[in-house]
Scaffold this motif. Sequence first.
Motif, PDB file in Angstrom:
ATOM      1  N   PHE A   1      49.153  49.971  48.315  1.00  0.00           N
ATOM      2  CA  PHE A   1      47.964  49.328  47.624  1.00  0.00           C
ATOM      3  C   PHE A   1      47.901  49.494  46.237  1.00  0.00           C
ATOM      4  O   PHE A   1      48.574  50.583  45.697  1.00  0.00           O
ATOM      5  CB  PHE A   1      46.700  49.764  48.618  1.00  0.00           C
ATOM      6  CG  PHE A   1      46.453  49.431  49.843  1.00  0.00           C
ATOM      7  CD1 PHE A   1      47.211  49.928  50.824  1.00  0.00           C
ATOM      8  CD2 PHE A   1      45.627  48.308  50.343  1.00  0.00           C
ATOM      9  CE1 PHE A   1      47.438  49.471  51.990  1.00  0.00           C
ATOM     10  CE2 PHE A   1      45.601  47.945  51.634  1.00  0.00           C
ATOM     11  CZ  PHE A   1      46.495  48.499  52.546  1.00  0.00           C
ATOM     12  N   ARG A   2      47.077  48.993  45.350  1.00  0.00           N
ATOM     13  CA  ARG A   2      46.667  49.575  44.014  1.00  0.00           C
ATOM     14  C   ARG A   2      45.316  49.386  43.433  1.00  0.00           C
ATOM     15  O   ARG A   2      44.717  48.607  44.033  1.00  0.00           O
ATOM     16  CB  ARG A   2      47.674  48.538  42.967  1.00  0.00           C
ATOM     17  CG  ARG A   2      47.406  47.077  43.010  1.00  0.00           C
ATOM     18  CD  ARG A   2      48.509  46.546  42.214  1.00  0.00           C
ATOM     19  NE  ARG A   2      48.034  44.854  42.001  1.00  0.00           N
ATOM     20  CZ  ARG A   2      48.935  44.137  41.681  1.00  0.00           C
ATOM     21  NH1 ARG A   2      49.962  44.332  41.126  1.00  0.00           N
ATOM     22  NH2 ARG A   2      48.449  42.734  41.477  1.00  0.00           N
ATOM     23  N   GLN A   3      45.121  50.007  42.596  1.00  0.00           N
ATOM     24  CA  GLN A   3      43.723  49.966  42.126  1.00  0.00           C
ATOM     25  C   GLN A   3      43.757  50.186  40.506  1.00  0.00           C
ATOM     26  O   GLN A   3      44.463  50.982  39.845  1.00  0.00           O
ATOM     27  CB  GLN A   3      42.712  51.128  42.480  1.00  0.00           C
ATOM     28  CG  GLN A   3      41.720  50.971  42.104  1.00  0.00           C
ATOM     29  CD  GLN A   3      40.552  52.230  43.103  1.00  0.00           C
ATOM     30  OE1 GLN A   3      41.023  53.295  43.536  1.00  0.00           O
ATOM     31  NE2 GLN A   3      39.158  51.714  42.967  1.00  0.00           N
TER      32      GLN A   3
ATOM     33  N   LYS B   1      38.054  48.212  38.702  1.00  0.00           N
ATOM     34  CA  LYS B   1      38.411  47.223  40.048  1.00  0.00           C
ATOM     35  C   LYS B   1      38.487  47.862  41.455  1.00  0.00           C
ATOM     36  O   LYS B   1      38.843  49.163  41.333  1.00  0.00           O
ATOM     37  CB  LYS B   1      39.519  46.655  39.681  1.00  0.00           C
ATOM     38  CG  LYS B   1      39.590  45.450  38.653  1.00  0.00           C
ATOM     39  CD  LYS B   1      40.449  44.423  38.641  1.00  0.00           C
ATOM     40  CE  LYS B   1      40.312  43.669  37.044  1.00  0.00           C
ATOM     41  NZ  LYS B   1      41.437  42.425  37.288  1.00  0.00           N
ATOM     42  N   ASP B   2      38.206  47.298  42.397  1.00  0.00           N
ATOM     43  CA  ASP B   2      38.499  47.834  43.904  1.00  0.00           C
ATOM     44  C   ASP B   2      40.040  47.843  44.227  1.00  0.00           C
ATOM     45  O   ASP B   2      40.839  47.129  43.506  1.00  0.00           O
ATOM     46  CB  ASP B   2      37.944  47.030  44.810  1.00  0.00           C
ATOM     47  CG  ASP B   2      36.243  46.819  44.596  1.00  0.00           C
ATOM     48  OD1 ASP B   2      35.607  45.720  45.167  1.00  0.00           O
ATOM     49  OD2 ASP B   2      35.729  48.035  44.103  1.00  0.00           O
ATOM     50  N   ARG B   3      40.254  48.828  45.105  1.00  0.00           N
ATOM     51  CA  ARG B   3      41.669  48.672  45.435  1.00  0.00           C
ATOM     52  C   ARG B   3      42.158  47.679  46.460  1.00  0.00           C
ATOM     53  O   ARG B   3      41.179  47.112  47.054  1.00  0.00           O
ATOM     54  CB  ARG B   3      41.954  50.139  46.462  1.00  0.00           C
ATOM     55  CG  ARG B   3      43.092  50.396  46.707  1.00  0.00           C
ATOM     56  CD  ARG B   3      43.239  51.496  47.563  1.00  0.00           C
ATOM     57  NE  ARG B   3      42.312  51.982  48.731  1.00  0.00           N
ATOM     58  CZ  ARG B   3      42.145  53.042  49.262  1.00  0.00           C
ATOM     59  NH1 ARG B   3      42.805  54.195  48.797  1.00  0.00           N
ATOM     60  NH2 ARG B   3      41.444  53.169  50.477  1.00  0.00           N
ATOM     61  N   GLU B   4      43.070  47.058  46.098  1.00  0.00           N
ATOM     62  CA  GLU B   4      43.731  45.853  46.903  1.00  0.00           C
ATOM     63  C   GLU B   4      44.902  46.032  47.412  1.00  0.00           C
ATOM     64  O   GLU B   4      45.751  46.905  46.925  1.00  0.00           O
ATOM     65  CB  GLU B   4      43.905  44.741  45.750  1.00  0.00           C
ATOM     66  CG  GLU B   4      44.820  44.799  44.661  1.00  0.00           C
ATOM     67  CD  GLU B   4      44.952  43.894  43.638  1.00  0.00           C
ATOM     68  OE1 GLU B   4      44.304  42.828  44.060  1.00  0.00           O
ATOM     69  OE2 GLU B   4      45.669  43.734  42.833  1.00  0.00           O
ATOM     70  N   PHE B   5      45.153  45.020  48.537  1.00  0.00           N
ATOM     71  CA  PHE B   5      46.359  45.252  49.225  1.00  0.00           C
ATOM     72  C   PHE B   5      47.644  44.714  48.544  1.00  0.00           C
ATOM     73  O   PHE B   5      47.288  43.373  47.766  1.00  0.00           O
ATOM     74  CB  PHE B   5      46.399  44.299  50.521  1.00  0.00           C
ATOM     75  CG  PHE B   5      47.657  43.935  51.074  1.00  0.00           C
ATOM     76  CD1 PHE B   5      48.149  42.758  51.156  1.00  0.00           C
ATOM     77  CD2 PHE B   5      48.081  44.939  51.997  1.00  0.00           C
ATOM     78  CE1 PHE B   5      49.201  42.351  51.787  1.00  0.00           C
ATOM     79  CE2 PHE B   5      49.391  44.654  52.635  1.00  0.00           C
ATOM     80  CZ  PHE B   5      49.981  43.344  52.612  1.00  0.00           C
TER      81      PHE B   5
ATOM     82  N   ALA C   1      50.693  40.459  49.034  1.00  0.00           N
ATOM     83  CA  ALA C   1      49.563  39.512  48.476  1.00  0.00           C
ATOM     84  C   ALA C   1      50.224  38.406  47.660  1.00  0.00           C
ATOM     85  O   ALA C   1      51.272  38.442  47.044  1.00  0.00           O
ATOM     86  CB  ALA C   1      48.987  40.492  47.411  1.00  0.00           C
TER      87      ALA C   1
ATOM     88  N   SER D   1      49.832  37.403  44.796  1.00  0.00           N
ATOM     89  CA  SER D   1      50.093  37.755  43.339  1.00  0.00           C
ATOM     90  C   SER D   1      51.313  38.336  43.142  1.00  0.00           C
ATOM     91  O   SER D   1      51.753  38.694  41.817  1.00  0.00           O
ATOM     92  CB  SER D   1      48.942  38.781  42.726  1.00  0.00           C
ATOM     93  OG  SER D   1      48.682  39.830  43.524  1.00  0.00           O
TER      94      SER D   1
ATOM     95  N   ASN E   1      47.055  44.890  56.301  1.00  0.00           N
ATOM     96  CA  ASN E   1      46.359  45.479  55.154  1.00  0.00           C
ATOM     97  C   ASN E   1      45.516  46.324  55.659  1.00  0.00           C
ATOM     98  O   ASN E   1      44.335  46.589  54.952  1.00  0.00           O
ATOM     99  CB  ASN E   1      45.809  44.177  54.379  1.00  0.00           C
ATOM    100  CG  ASN E   1      45.024  43.097  55.481  1.00  0.00           C
ATOM    101  OD1 ASN E   1      44.860  43.473  56.456  1.00  0.00           O
ATOM    102  ND2 ASN E   1      44.563  42.116  54.644  1.00  0.00           N
TER     103      ASN E   1
END
Length: 120
Positions: A37-39, A43-47, A61, A63, A104
């Motif tokens: 995951f990354r943040q 921004k919110d943390r995303e998968f 993801a 992206s 996720n």
Amino acid sequence: QVDVAESGGGLVQTGGSLRLSCIVRARTSGTYAAGWFRQAPGKDREFVAAISWGGGSTEYADSVKGRFTVSRDYAKNTVFLQMNTLKPDDTGVYYCAAEGTYPNGPYNYWGQGTQVTVSS
């Protein structure tokens, strides 16, 4: 108790590559799904990506599809995230997670994170 520790972050130029590593010290090697995951700032943390406990299935993801690859080395109890063609939007703190719901989450154990910065 499961200990998770990431490494491999750093500063890279647009178009460059980095390989993140995640050591997962668990009671039984390999019997867990793992995710990245990354943040980004503000921004919110995303998968980002995940790999199933058997390694036969991976998810990404949208992206990062085609640019990132998640893999694992059972002998070393390590999960990797190979990141190619990096973009400034990939900048953030990257976290590894283990033992949870593939792909996720939620995951039970998390690392402290490693910073990835992509300069334009």
